[in-house]
Design a protein around this motif. Structure first.
Motif, short mmCIF file in Angstrom:
data_model
loop_
_atom_site.label_atom_id
_atom_site.label_comp_id
_atom_site.label_asym_id
_atom_site.label_seq_id
_atom_site.Cartn_x
_atom_site.Cartn_y
_atom_site.Cartn_z
N GLY A 223 41.31 57.81 44.48
CA GLY A 223 40.22 58.19 45.37
C GLY A 223 39.28 57.07 45.75
N GLN A 224 39.53 55.86 45.29
CA GLN A 224 38.67 54.72 45.59
C GLN A 224 39.31 53.83 46.65
OE1 GLN A 224 36.77 52.75 42.03
NE2 GLN A 224 38.53 53.76 41.07
N MET A 225 38.54 53.47 47.66
CA MET A 225 39.00 52.49 48.63
C MET A 225 38.82 51.12 47.98
SD MET A 225 37.60 54.03 52.20
CE MET A 225 36.09 54.80 51.62
N MET A 226 39.90 50.37 47.89
CA MET A 226 39.88 49.10 47.17
C MET A 226 39.46 47.95 48.08
SD MET A 226 43.10 49.45 44.57
CE MET A 226 44.37 50.03 45.66
N ALA A 227 38.50 47.16 47.63
CA ALA A 227 37.99 46.02 48.39
C ALA A 227 38.88 44.80 48.19
CB ALA A 227 36.56 45.70 47.97
N ASN A 228 39.00 44.00 49.23
CA ASN A 228 39.90 42.84 49.24
C ASN A 228 39.65 41.84 48.12
OD1 ASN A 228 41.14 43.81 51.53
ND2 ASN A 228 39.96 42.55 52.92
N GLN A 229 38.41 41.64 47.73
CA GLN A 229 38.06 40.57 46.80
C GLN A 229 38.31 40.92 45.33
OE1 GLN A 229 35.93 42.35 48.62
NE2 GLN A 229 33.99 42.68 47.55
N VAL B 198 43.71 49.98 54.61
CA VAL B 198 42.86 50.31 53.46
C VAL B 198 43.78 50.82 52.36
CG1 VAL B 198 41.02 51.80 52.59
CG2 VAL B 198 40.87 50.89 54.91
N LEU B 199 43.66 50.24 51.18
CA LEU B 199 44.44 50.70 50.03
C LEU B 199 43.55 51.57 49.17
CD1 LEU B 199 46.38 47.44 49.07
CD2 LEU B 199 47.03 49.27 50.66
N GLU C 150 41.06 45.51 38.23
CA GLU C 150 39.66 45.92 38.24
C GLU C 150 39.50 47.38 38.69
OE1 GLU C 150 36.81 42.35 39.20
OE2 GLU C 150 38.68 42.10 40.35
N TYR C 151 40.52 47.92 39.33
CA TYR C 151 40.52 49.35 39.70
C TYR C 151 41.31 50.18 38.70
CZ TYR C 151 38.35 48.20 44.14
OH TYR C 151 37.47 47.78 45.11
N ALA D 29 45.12 39.97 49.23
CA ALA D 29 46.35 39.18 49.31
C ALA D 29 47.58 40.09 49.37
CB ALA D 29 46.45 38.24 48.13
N VAL D 30 47.60 41.14 48.57
CA VAL D 30 48.74 42.07 48.57
C VAL D 30 48.76 42.86 49.88
CG1 VAL D 30 49.75 44.09 47.44
CG2 VAL D 30 48.86 42.19 46.07
#
Length: 177
Positions: A114-120, A109-110, A125-126, A78-79
């Protein structure tokens, strides 16, 4: 008319995604709370005080910071969509030059820690903290190449001259070094 002398606090480029407007380089340090004060001096030297704005997140895209009002309890997707709709990856003219364009928000991709954040998932949670200004936004197509973007100076080959990739052909982390 003569141009005013640039401030030592002049930024490199920033964009307000809530209002779809550039944050002028001369205003960038104030907006991002980066002006040293004597609030917490170090041996008589002004320092940048702790930030007070916990309502906005910021992402570095193509050397420019993109700022948006967002909660860490919001979903990443959403962001990401709001960032794109507000100007990230849209190539609008800026004082510091246009940034690269991408066709759709799904190609953003956000990245945090170092973690690619998933949309859901949510930012919480990160383990993103409220008001975080140290996230990265990048183009999914660059990561999907499995090798550095030709314009990038961040990727380094291993001792055999090859770029390290994961099982999907993507670099395992954003920065190597």
């Amino acid at each position: 008319a003569a141009r005013p002398k640039p401030s030592i606090f002049r930024g490199k480029g920033a964009w307000d995604c809530d209002n779809s407007v550039e944050i002028h380089p001369d205003d960038e340090a104030k907006v991002f709370e980066e002006i040293p004060t004597m609030e917490f001096p170090f041996e008589g030297i002004p320092t940048v005080p702790p930030q007070k704005d916990m309502d906005h997140l910021a992402f570095l895209w193509e050397g420019c910071r993109y700022r948006i009002k967002a909660s860490i309890d919001e979903k990443v997707g959403a962001v990401k969509k709001r960032l794109w709709e507000g100007g990230l990856g849209r190539g609008a003219p800026m004082t510091t030059g246009r940034r690269k364009q991408i066709a759709k928000w799904e190609d953003v991709v956000l990245v945090y820690a170092g973690q690619m954040m998933a949309n859901q998932f949510t930012f919480r949670e990160y383990h993103v903290t409220p008001g975080c200004k140290s996230m990265i936004a990048t183009d999914k197509r660059i990561l999907d190449q499995g090798k550095p973007d030709p314009d990038s100076s961040y990727w380094l080959p291993d001792e055999d001259g090859k770029y390290k990739c994961d099982s999907k052909g993507r670099p395992p982390a954003i920065f190597v070094g």
